[in-house]
Design a protein around this motif. Structure first.
Motif, PDB file in Angstrom:
ATOM      1  N   THR A  85       5.045   4.891   8.419  1.00 53.91           N
ATOM      2  CA  THR A  85       4.367   3.951   9.313  1.00 53.91           C
ATOM      3  C   THR A  85       2.994   4.476   9.715  1.00 53.91           C
ATOM      4  OG1 THR A  85       5.333   4.906  11.319  1.00 53.91           O
ATOM      5  CG2 THR A  85       6.537   3.076  10.291  1.00 53.91           C
ATOM      6  N   VAL A  86       2.156   3.549  10.161  1.00 52.55           N
ATOM      7  CA  VAL A  86       0.828   3.887  10.674  1.00 52.55           C
ATOM      8  C   VAL A  86       0.631   3.202  12.009  1.00 52.55           C
ATOM      9  CG1 VAL A  86      -0.314   4.309   8.459  1.00 52.55           C
ATOM     10  CG2 VAL A  86      -0.204   1.990   9.345  1.00 52.55           C
ATOM     11  N   THR A  87      -0.209   3.790  12.838  1.00 55.02           N
ATOM     12  CA  THR A  87      -0.631   3.137  14.075  1.00 55.02           C
ATOM     13  C   THR A  87      -1.936   2.430  13.749  1.00 55.02           C
ATOM     14  OG1 THR A  87       0.409   4.834  15.422  1.00 55.02           O
ATOM     15  CG2 THR A  87      -1.283   3.499  16.483  1.00 55.02           C
ATOM     16  N   VAL A  88      -2.006   1.153  14.089  1.00 52.60           N
ATOM     17  CA  VAL A  88      -3.189   0.350  13.770  1.00 52.60           C
ATOM     18  C   VAL A  88      -3.696  -0.367  15.005  1.00 52.60           C
ATOM     19  CG1 VAL A  88      -2.391  -0.033  11.402  1.00 52.60           C
ATOM     20  CG2 VAL A  88      -1.893  -1.745  13.142  1.00 52.60           C
ATOM     21  N   ASN A  89      -4.955  -0.763  14.946  1.00 58.68           N
ATOM     22  CA  ASN A  89      -5.561  -1.626  15.955  1.00 58.68           C
ATOM     23  C   ASN A  89      -5.868  -2.949  15.285  1.00 58.68           C
ATOM     24  OD1 ASN A  89      -5.851   0.032  18.370  1.00 58.68           O
ATOM     25  ND2 ASN A  89      -7.191   1.280  17.106  1.00 58.68           N
ATOM     26  N   LEU A  90      -5.439  -4.034  15.901  1.00 61.04           N
ATOM     27  CA  LEU A  90      -5.790  -5.345  15.406  1.00 61.04           C
ATOM     28  C   LEU A  90      -7.250  -5.588  15.735  1.00 61.04           C
ATOM     29  CD1 LEU A  90      -2.682  -7.384  16.589  1.00 61.04           C
ATOM     30  CD2 LEU A  90      -3.063  -6.333  14.363  1.00 61.04           C
ATOM     31  N   ARG A  91      -8.025  -6.028  14.757  1.00 60.60           N
ATOM     32  CA  ARG A  91      -9.443  -6.306  15.001  1.00 60.60           C
ATOM     33  C   ARG A  91      -9.547  -7.614  15.758  1.00 60.60           C
ATOM     34  NH1 ARG A  91     -13.145  -4.152  10.109  1.00 60.60           N
ATOM     35  NH2 ARG A  91     -11.868  -2.375   9.540  1.00 60.60           N
ATOM     36  N   MET A 105       0.853  -1.169   0.000  1.00 63.86           N
ATOM     37  CA  MET A 105       0.000   0.000   0.000  1.00 63.86           C
ATOM     38  C   MET A 105       0.899   1.231   0.000  1.00 63.86           C
ATOM     39  SD  MET A 105      -3.144   0.913   2.596  1.00 63.86           S
ATOM     40  CE  MET A 105      -3.988  -0.567   2.107  1.00 63.86           C
ATOM     41  N   ASP A 106       0.361   2.369  -0.439  1.00 58.82           N
ATOM     42  CA  ASP A 106       1.153   3.593  -0.414  1.00 58.82           C
ATOM     43  C   ASP A 106       0.482   4.653   0.461  1.00 58.82           C
ATOM     44  OD1 ASP A 106      -0.789   5.039  -1.913  1.00 58.82           O
ATOM     45  OD2 ASP A 106       0.134   4.460  -3.792  1.00 58.82           O
ATOM     46  N   ILE A 121      -6.837   1.079  10.594  1.00 58.87           N
ATOM     47  CA  ILE A 121      -5.805   2.122  10.607  1.00 58.87           C
ATOM     48  C   ILE A 121      -6.279   3.247  11.507  1.00 58.87           C
ATOM     49  CG2 ILE A 121      -4.442   3.746   9.257  1.00 58.87           C
ATOM     50  CD1 ILE A 121      -4.875   1.887   6.833  1.00 58.87           C
ATOM     51  N   ASP A 122      -5.499   3.534  12.527  1.00 59.92           N
ATOM     52  CA  ASP A 122      -5.841   4.564  13.500  1.00 59.92           C
ATOM     53  C   ASP A 122      -5.311   5.925  13.060  1.00 59.92           C
ATOM     54  OD1 ASP A 122      -7.051   5.299  15.939  1.00 59.92           O
ATOM     55  OD2 ASP A 122      -5.100   5.285  16.939  1.00 59.92           O
ATOM     56  N   LYS A 123      -4.023   5.965  12.667  1.00 61.34           N
ATOM     57  CA  LYS A 123      -3.462   7.247  12.221  1.00 61.34           C
ATOM     58  C   LYS A 123      -2.193   7.033  11.420  1.00 61.34           C
ATOM     59  CE  LYS A 123      -0.488   8.224  16.167  1.00 61.34           C
ATOM     60  NZ  LYS A 123      -0.067   9.195  17.148  1.00 61.34           N
ATOM     61  N   LEU A 124      -1.891   8.012  10.576  1.00 63.60           N
ATOM     62  CA  LEU A 124      -0.638   8.068   9.836  1.00 63.60           C
ATOM     63  C   LEU A 124       0.383   8.740  10.732  1.00 63.60           C
ATOM     64  CD1 LEU A 124       0.980   7.825   7.172  1.00 63.60           C
ATOM     65  CD2 LEU A 124       0.025  10.036   6.534  1.00 63.60           C
ATOM     66  N   GLN A 136      -3.006  -2.386  19.903  1.00 64.42           N
ATOM     67  CA  GLN A 136      -2.526  -1.278  19.084  1.00 64.42           C
ATOM     68  C   GLN A 136      -1.028  -1.439  18.842  1.00 64.42           C
ATOM     69  OE1 GLN A 136      -2.468   2.925  20.524  1.00 64.42           O
ATOM     70  NE2 GLN A 136      -3.990   3.182  18.924  1.00 64.42           N
ATOM     71  N   THR A 137      -0.612  -1.203  17.594  1.00 65.20           N
ATOM     72  CA  THR A 137       0.793  -1.339  17.247  1.00 65.20           C
ATOM     73  C   THR A 137       1.135  -0.412  16.086  1.00 65.20           C
ATOM     74  OG1 THR A 137       2.533  -2.958  16.784  1.00 65.20           O
ATOM     75  CG2 THR A 137       0.452  -3.275  15.639  1.00 65.20           C
ATOM     76  N   THR A 138       2.420  -0.215  15.829  1.00 64.22           N
ATOM     77  CA  THR A 138       2.896   0.594  14.706  1.00 64.22           C
ATOM     78  C   THR A 138       3.492  -0.334  13.658  1.00 64.22           C
ATOM     79  OG1 THR A 138       3.363   2.452  16.172  1.00 64.22           O
ATOM     80  CG2 THR A 138       4.481   2.447  14.043  1.00 64.22           C
ATOM     81  N   VAL A 139       3.066  -0.135  12.404  1.00 66.80           N
ATOM     82  CA  VAL A 139       3.519  -1.011  11.325  1.00 66.80           C
ATOM     83  C   VAL A 139       3.894  -0.188  10.091  1.00 66.80           C
ATOM     84  CG1 VAL A 139       2.080  -2.917  12.157  1.00 66.80           C
ATOM     85  CG2 VAL A 139       1.204  -1.397  10.396  1.00 66.80           C
ATOM     86  N   PRO A 140       4.772  -0.740   9.222  1.00 66.24           N
ATOM     87  CA  PRO A 140       5.128  -0.047   7.979  1.00 66.24           C
ATOM     88  C   PRO A 140       3.962  -0.034   6.993  1.00 66.24           C
ATOM     89  CG  PRO A 140       6.689  -1.820   8.483  1.00 66.24           C
ATOM     90  CD  PRO A 140       5.533  -1.965   9.404  1.00 66.24           C
TER      91      PRO A 140
END
Length: 59
Positions: free
Chosen positions: A36-42, A1-2, A27-30, A48-52
């Motif tokens: 990277t983005v901060t995401v929540n695993l459903r 993804m970009d 996706i919680d925030k850029l 919550q974690t930060t991923v590329p």
């Protein structure tokens, strides 16, 4: 993804299916670094974690 698609998803009111390493995420925030983005695993824990961004896959 970009980064542009991440911005579109964040501004959308639709529930867009995105996965990280095969797991459904929200996706919680850029992040300020733009890579990277901060995401929540459903799921029950909603961890919550930060991923590329490059490792996100839109379903």
């Amino acid at each position: 993804m970009d980064i542009n698609r991440v911005k579109q998803i964040l501004s959308s009111s639709a529930d867009i299916e995105v996965k990280y390493q095969g797991e459904s995420i929200w996706i919680d925030k850029l992040n300020e670094d733009g890579t990277t983005v901060t995401v929540n695993l459903r799921g029950p824990l909603e961890e919550q974690t930060t991923v590329p961004i490059s490792e996100l896959v839109e379903e």
